[in-house]
Design an enzyme around this catalytic site. Structure first.
Site, PDB file in Angstrom:
ATOM      1  CB  THR A  13      -3.179   5.747  -5.069  1.00  0.00           C
ATOM      2  OG1 THR A  13      -3.855   6.433  -4.018  1.00  0.00           O
ATOM      3  CG2 THR A  13      -1.873   5.196  -4.545  1.00  0.00           C
ATOM      4  CB  VAL A  14      -3.217   3.097  -9.450  1.00  0.00           C
ATOM      5  CG1 VAL A  14      -2.632   2.368 -10.649  1.00  0.00           C
ATOM      6  CG2 VAL A  14      -3.367   2.147  -8.263  1.00  0.00           C
ATOM      7  CE  LYS A 105      -9.734  -4.172  -7.856  1.00  0.00           C
ATOM      8  NZ  LYS A 105      -8.430  -3.521  -7.815  1.00  0.00           N
ATOM      9  N   GLY A 134      -2.087  -6.942  -8.418  1.00  0.00           N
ATOM     10  CA  GLY A 134      -1.136  -5.822  -8.472  1.00  0.00           C
ATOM     11  C   GLY A 134      -0.052  -6.062  -9.496  1.00  0.00           C
ATOM     12  CG  ASP A 201     -10.787  -6.585  -4.213  1.00  0.00           C
ATOM     13  OD1 ASP A 201     -10.871  -5.787  -5.157  1.00  0.00           O
ATOM     14  OD2 ASP A 201      -9.727  -7.149  -3.882  1.00  0.00           O
ATOM     15  CE  LYS A 205      -8.057  -7.554  -6.599  1.00  0.00           C
ATOM     16  NZ  LYS A 205      -7.414  -7.278  -5.303  1.00  0.00           N
ATOM     17  N   GLY A 302      -0.985  -0.949  -3.989  1.00  0.00           N
ATOM     18  CA  GLY A 302      -0.016   0.109  -3.747  1.00  0.00           C
ATOM     19  C   GLY A 302       0.284   0.869  -5.024  1.00  0.00           C
TER      20      GLY A 302
END
Lengths: 436, 436
Positions: A13-14, A105, A134, A201, A205, A302
């Site tokens: 996706t990214v 990360k 993001g 997650d 971060k 996203g």
């Protein structure tokens, strides 16, 4: 015009978003940078799926090591994720003298020191803006904009999945389970949501950002991590009555001889800018000793938002290359201290307790007695004739108390025969005046 | 260790803050930058006032031109402000090949093109993070973090004085005059507050940020500017009933063939992140085509927050110097377009009108008739039996309408003999769905 050649590894996706920006905005970027950023390779095991982009011939390949082996490539973009092959590829790229851009990360939080050390010895950059928040420019803000500050604390909503779920529970009164199912249905949670909902997650971060902010190693094993699976509509409703919202917070603070780094659901005042961060959005509040509080807010995940952050890293490195800069910016602040992470037992904060008590006389006095014995001072008690069947919820808000005392007291209370279910404990992060 | 020598000109509030950071945090900064940033001179006409800092001997001088004339100085920090001597000093410094850091929004907004042109020809940087939004890293975010984006729009609360006054009117029901007096008493407004309260300062900032974001010249004379002197507690109360807050907004949008750049009080929905920006805080929302909306929030003025932004610029340039970077980052995005600023007459938005009408039958029909004749469609009408003496407030919210039509219609309505006072017009910026 000078050229900078990049190779992207991992076109999910990214990665697809990064390709879109680099290809569709090639002229815009070169006009702003004064150099062409050329996407020479995209390596992915899946070369078949249509990414909706018209790639030039021969860009798409299967072999990541071919990208790393090409002496023309200046920058490797690692978007595979995970800790095995990604680490090998990154270290290999560094060894070949290539700069690295990554959003990984988990890898950086757990094995960043080895990677940054290798990069530093080789004189290359490892850039990772997309690894937290993001498109929110949190890494750049810490490393560059706050350069004249000692960073005092950071509080973040860093996981869009959790924030989406908590928003759904709050707005629609869903159970955690139903809210998770809705998140999965709408593409805001993965099939296996463990890393998100259990807080892992978020912990990756905040560990990474804490290392960066305080110049101190953060061992992920020392970070207290509690997810959101125990959050109920009832607690959110109570929070609301007290003027609080419940958010999964990443909290880190520089104390005198240690640092706090912890991840757990917390109540924050509705006045707090983080309280109005809805749905899958992310936000980070950073307090510098000169700036006071700065809050950055935006899409934490996203395709295009994350791709935008990756591209900003690519361009930063491209600007170094074309301007002749050597070692312009260290990948991390120097590790200046070895402050230990404060054990969660030593945390001092305010608490919300929800007891599931039998509706009998004397219950309150038993609970209060045990809390008192542990030196926990109650600020207010709320017991309403709610329509719920079975045990009656008794809610208490405390003055500041020590976590170890709280855990012992609650464990003792939960073993009383008038208590029907485990007591819900939620930390309150808003009463700054009392805590400081 | 390499050294970068800087000279500061204008040691007022912000200048003193910069000196404090550079002197008190010299070791912290050099450990992060890998070079010593040395404050060689501080030039100010007032060398007597105690700034509370222990300066080394011979640092403090009166003659700014001595700083510029010293070949050892790499970076000039211009913090005098204004457009006369500051401009001369900056151009002279550029001519001598020195980099410049400034917080001078008025100068850059009005004569920036000449200054950036001179800097570009000489290959030096003109950095100006502190010129808009205080410690909020908005310039860096636009120029670096959003490099892969076309910026679509920006909305900001960029003047702490105005936001403080509006917050006081809203929270305490003060008149504009009393709120201004309180702001002056508490150090949030200057003795002559004109540039702040009439919107001029906000216009400087949004013009500069618009030039940067869209790569297009913005002539300040084309920017519609309306201050906050007409805002009353009554309008804020009405806004509240509709779920709106009133803020002095700087608004800029990239349209197909023009740009919008305007400054005026506006109603925004309480859900908008800018609605919860209280007191003297600032915030900017920027929407990129890849990132979506990013909001940055923090102290927009004050000694240490603004000094922090100045220091980040100094360090950016110091990093270029010690890493050997030449022309790494252009001071502004290239001027790629000459999109004109949309005349305010052509603006299309939603409106709030408050009519001061005589309490007679037929008034409403007269007003509605004129609005209808100009094609202005009313969404709702609110007429309450308020306790105010004299004329009755009639409030209307409109569907989107064209500014020129609104001005003509209201002018006609205000000349009716049943209307006692000028109608209050406040634009509404929240109904995005309808506007787009």
């Amino acid at each position: 015009m000078k050229e900078v050649k990049v190779g992207l590894i991992g076109c999910g996706t990214v990665g697809t978003g990064v390709c879109r920006i680099l290809i569709e905005k090639q002229h815009l970027i070169s006009s702003r940078v004064g150099a062409s950023v050329i996407l020479k390779y995209v390596a992915d095991l899946d070369t078949e799926t249509d990414r909706g982009i018209s790639f030039d011939d021969n860009i798409f390949i299967k072999d990541a090591f071919q990208v790393i082996g090409d002496p023309e490539i200046d920058i490797i973009i690692e978007l595979i994720g995970g800790k095995t092959i990604a680490k090998e590829l990154i270290l290999k790229a560094i060894e070949k003298g290539k700069h690295v851009v990554t959003a990984n990360k988990a890898l950086l939080a757990e094995e960043g020191e080895e990677i940054f050390q290798a990069a530093s010895e080789k004189g290359v950059s490892v850039a990772f803006e997309a690894s937290a928040g993001g498109c929110i420019p949190i890494v750049k803000t810490i490393r560059e904009s706050l350069i004249g500050n000692r960073i005092k604390s950071m509080t973040g909503i860093l996981n869009g999945t959790c924030n989406y779920i908590l928003t759904k529970i709050a707005d629609e009164g869903l159970s955690f389970k139903d809210a998770l199912a809705m998140a999965q249905k709408n593409g805001f949670a993965e099939a296996d949501p463990t890393l998100d909902i259990e807080g892992g997650d978020t912990a990756h971060k905040i560990s990474l950002l804490s290392t960066l902010s305080y110049g101190t190693r953060v061992d992920l094993n020392d970070v207290y991590i509690e997810g959101i699976t125990g959050i109920t509509p009832l607690d959110i409703e109570f929070a609301d009555e007290f003027g609080y919202k419940i958010k999964l917070l990443a909290i880190s603070k520089a104390l005198e001889k240690s640092i706090e780094v912890r991840v757990h659901p917390a109540m924050i005042s509705c006045d707090n800018p983080l309280a109005s961060v809805h749905g899958s959005l992310n936000a980070v509040s950073v307090t510098g000793d000169a700036t006071g509080e700065i809050v950055l807010y935006g899409y934490g995940a996203g395709m295009m938002p994350t791709a935008s952050a990756v591209v900003s890293d690519i361009v930063d490195i491209a600007r170094d290359l074309v301007s002749g800069a050597v070692n312009r910016l260290p990948s991390s602040f120097p590790l200046v201290s070895t402050s230990p992470v404060l054990p969660i037992d030593e945390l001092i904060t305010n608490y919300y307790f929800r007891f599931s008590a039998a509706d009998k006389p004397g219950v309150l006095s038993k609970i209060a007695g045990i809390l008192g014995a542990y030196g926990i001072s109650v600020k207010s008690v709320h017991q309403k004739g709610r329509k719920s069947k079975g045990p009656v919820p008794i809610v208490m808000l405390t003055h500041i108390a020590r976590e170890a005392d709280v855990q012992k007291a609650i464990s003792e209370i939960d073993s009383l025969d008038v208590i029907d279910d485990n007591t819900v404990i939620i930390r309150i992060e808003s009463d700054q005046d009392e805590q400081e």
